[in-house]
Design a protein around this motif. Structure first.
Motif, mmCIF file in Angstrom:
data_model
loop_
_atom_site.group_PDB
_atom_site.id
_atom_site.type_symbol
_atom_site.label_atom_id
_atom_site.label_comp_id
_atom_site.label_asym_id
_atom_site.label_seq_id
_atom_site.Cartn_x
_atom_site.Cartn_y
_atom_site.Cartn_z
ATOM 1 N N ARG A 1 0.629 -1.207 0.171
ATOM 2 C CA ARG A 1 0.005 -0.113 -0.077
ATOM 3 C C ARG A 1 0.693 1.363 -0.085
ATOM 4 N N GLU B 1 -0.946 1.751 -10.956
ATOM 5 C CA GLU B 1 -1.388 2.665 -9.936
ATOM 6 C C GLU B 1 -2.336 3.850 -10.123
ATOM 7 N N ARG B 2 -1.811 4.417 -10.967
ATOM 8 C CA ARG B 2 -2.677 5.746 -11.561
ATOM 9 C C ARG B 2 -4.212 5.532 -11.623
ATOM 10 N N GLY C 1 3.139 1.964 -2.009
ATOM 11 C CA GLY C 1 3.716 1.933 -3.527
ATOM 12 C C GLY C 1 5.030 1.162 -3.593
ATOM 13 N N PRO D 1 -6.469 2.806 -1.382
ATOM 14 C CA PRO D 1 -5.667 3.905 -0.726
ATOM 15 C C PRO D 1 -4.365 3.578 -0.236
ATOM 16 N N CYS D 2 -3.349 4.610 0.024
ATOM 17 C CA CYS D 2 -2.211 4.172 0.496
ATOM 18 C C CYS D 2 -2.311 3.786 1.882
ATOM 19 N N GLN E 1 -5.978 4.481 -9.266
ATOM 20 C CA GLN E 1 -6.459 3.656 -8.132
ATOM 21 C C GLN E 1 -6.383 4.335 -6.806
ATOM 22 N N GLU E 2 -6.255 5.612 -6.844
ATOM 23 C CA GLU E 2 -5.854 5.998 -5.531
ATOM 24 C C GLU E 2 -7.142 6.155 -4.605
#
Length: 544
Positions: free
Chosen positions: A500, A529-530, A502, A537-538, A532-533
């Motif tokens: 999460r 990744e782009r 990255g 979530p991170c 999917q924010e």
């Protein structure tokens, strides 16, 4: 000349030539590297069947002169009528696949030499033109390497492969003395003396058992003596060379080798007793270790491919469950959720059932097959796409505009994962060839020069569809985890490649094991990744 070599060709009628050329035109999109895709090799079955038909036409025209050729044609007709009835099933046996490549690369061109003795200029012109679409020396060498890869990975001795005793096979297939000699010679030409010895010893066993062929013991001993010398077994090299000279006293190279080996042995005798004892021990055993290669986890990887060393302990197994999955409340899945099964707990790897129907799978294969090309990897130093021996398959990329079924499957993967496909890569379809594999690798990029990282981010997750069952081999394994996942047609597995934070999850290093028996088709979608924010979530720490 053997039955295989005593072949010839036909003066074809115009309609026969046209029929054959239609087949070879279909093959021209991927004329080389047939061994990397069983799907493409099925076309060779039909091509070979048409060659047999053309051969029979020539026999009808000049039967009086072609008794040997007629015998070959009858044999080939029987073979192709069986193989063409079920091409993929027939080629699922790797020995059949090897022999198909070997026949078209070595045996059919041998017809040309025999026909040159007769006024058969029409056939020669046709065959010479068609040979541009035949398997090449590279294909035959690649097919031989594939059998050796299966031999090593699944711990099969040459005798087992020669007898065709492989699990799950539908067809009986064996390797003749000459086939085994071809295997050993292929290894020798690659500087692979370990496999040269194994296969040349198998040739001797079959010759000693009374099997007939064009290969002679003198030829075998010539290769075998030098191969064991290259492996450091001087005593056995000397013994084999003496055997060779007893069979063929006029063999010039053997005579020179004998004098050279005797001089080396004399020098060796002047060394310490310890070195002498060690040399004798090697000769007594006659067993040679497989050379160490570039892959540090080779033993672990191959053990998992055999189903050994899987670390699915009872404690871990208790943490794995089955459930219905609705994509976290996706409206499309509320009425018809997918069956979800945990394959591994950490990192979390899941399998979904009934993801693709048989009809969808066949349509995807139909669209993908004309586009199949040798799968590539990025050179870690230059970033340039190139072919590699550790990835043996052909792949193609499908866009949604290619067919409605592609768009439908993309939407389905989006609903199941809860991730957007807008920044995902195209649907990749792959078909594995003889001993097809992809050795341990990461799906996420560790190269800062990858252009896509700046715009679309790294490969966040992998969604892998199994589009065929595989009779033996072909597992997806994770060496660092000790996990092995076996293909089941219509199912799919999913995992995240990134934490999460990255950062890459290095535990997801995985591999596609060599296909021992069967024809393996897969398709996959890499989510980036782009976009999917908010969908994934991170985390708050680097290891989340």
């Amino acid at each position: 000349m053997s039955t295989v070599q005593d072949t010839a060709s036909v003066t074809m009628k115009p309609w026969v030539s046209t029929l054959l050329m239609a087949w070879f035109a279909a093959l021209s999109c991927a004329w080389a590297e047939f061994f990397t895709s069983i799907g493409h090799m099925t076309d060779l079955i039909y091509a070979e069947k048409d060659l047999v038909h053309a051969l029979k036409e020539y026999i009808l025209a000049e039967e009086a002169k072609l008794s040997k050729i007629k015998s070959w044609a009858s044999k080939m007709e029987a073979l192709t009528s069986k193989s063409a009835a079920d091409p993929e099933g027939y080629l699922a046996h790797p020995v059949n696949a090897y022999k198909l490549v070997k026949r078209l690369n070595s045996d059919w061109p041998a017809l040309e030499d025999l026909v040159l003795q007769d006024p058969a200029t029409g056939f020669i012109a046709n065959l010479s033109m068609q040979r541009h679409f035949f398997p090449t020396d590279e294909d035959e060498a690649g097919a031989a390497k594939a059998l050796m890869r299966l031999q090593d990975t699944y711990k099969l001795d040459p005798a087992t492969i020669s007898r065709g005793e492989l699990p799950g096979t539908k067809y009986q297939a064996t390797l003749s003395v000459d086939d085994c000699f071809g295997m050993g010679r292929s290894a020798y030409n690659e500087g692979d003396y370990y496999h040269t010895v194994l296969w040349m010893e198998q040739v001797l066993k079959q010759l000693d058992a009374g099997e007939e062929g064009t290969t002679t013991k003198s030829q075998v001993l010539d290769y075998l003596s030098y191969a064991v010398f290259q492996l450091g077994d001087l005593h056995r090299a000397l013994e084999l060379t003496r055997r060779l000279l007893s069979l063929d006293p006029s063999h010039e190279r053997a005579g020179g080798n004998l004098r050279y080996f005797e001089r080396l042995l004399e020098e060796q005798r002047g060394k310490s007793l310890l070195n002498q004892t060690e040399a004798v021990a090697v000769t007594q055993e006659g067993i040679y270790e497989r050379p160490v290669d570039y892959l540090p986890e080779r033993d672990v990887y191959e053990s998992l491919c055999r189903g050994e060393g899987v670390k699915l302990t009872p404690r871990r197994q208790k943490r794995l469950f089955c459930r219905y999955h609705d994509g976290n409340g996706a409206p499309q899945l509320l009425i018809a959720p997918f069956k979800e099964e945990d394959e591994w707990d950490s990192p979390h790897i899941v399998r979904y059932y009934d993801v693709m129907s048989d009809e969808e799978i066949e349509r995807i294969k139909e669209i993908a097959k004309p586009k199949l090309a040798r799968a590539t990897v990025r050179d870690p130093k230059t970033g340039v796409l190139t072919v590699a021996s550790y990835r043996v398959s052909k792949s193609s990329w499908l866009e949604e505009d290619d067919d409605p079924v592609v768009a439908r499957i993309n939407r389905r993967m989006q609903h199941i994962t809860g991730l957007t496909v807008k920044t995902a890569e195209l649907l990749q379809v792959a078909n594995y060839g003889m001993g097809g594999q992809y050795e341990p690798h990461f799906d996420f990029s560790r190269r800062p020069f990858d252009s896509g990282l700046k715009t679309e981010g790294n490969r966040l997750a992998t969604f892998l569809n199994y589009m065929s069952d595989v009779e033996a081999g072909g597992a997806t394994v994770f060496p660092d985890l000790g996990a092995a996942i076996w293909p089941k047609k219509g199912t799919a597995v999913f995992w995240y490649n990134l934490l999460r934070s990255g950062e890459g999850d290095y535990r997801t290093r995985h591999a596609a094991c060599p296909v021992l028996v069967g024809c393996k088709w897969v398709s996959n979608k890499w989510f980036h990744e782009r976009g999917q924010e908010f969908l994934r979530p991170c985390g708050s720490t680097e290891v989340d």
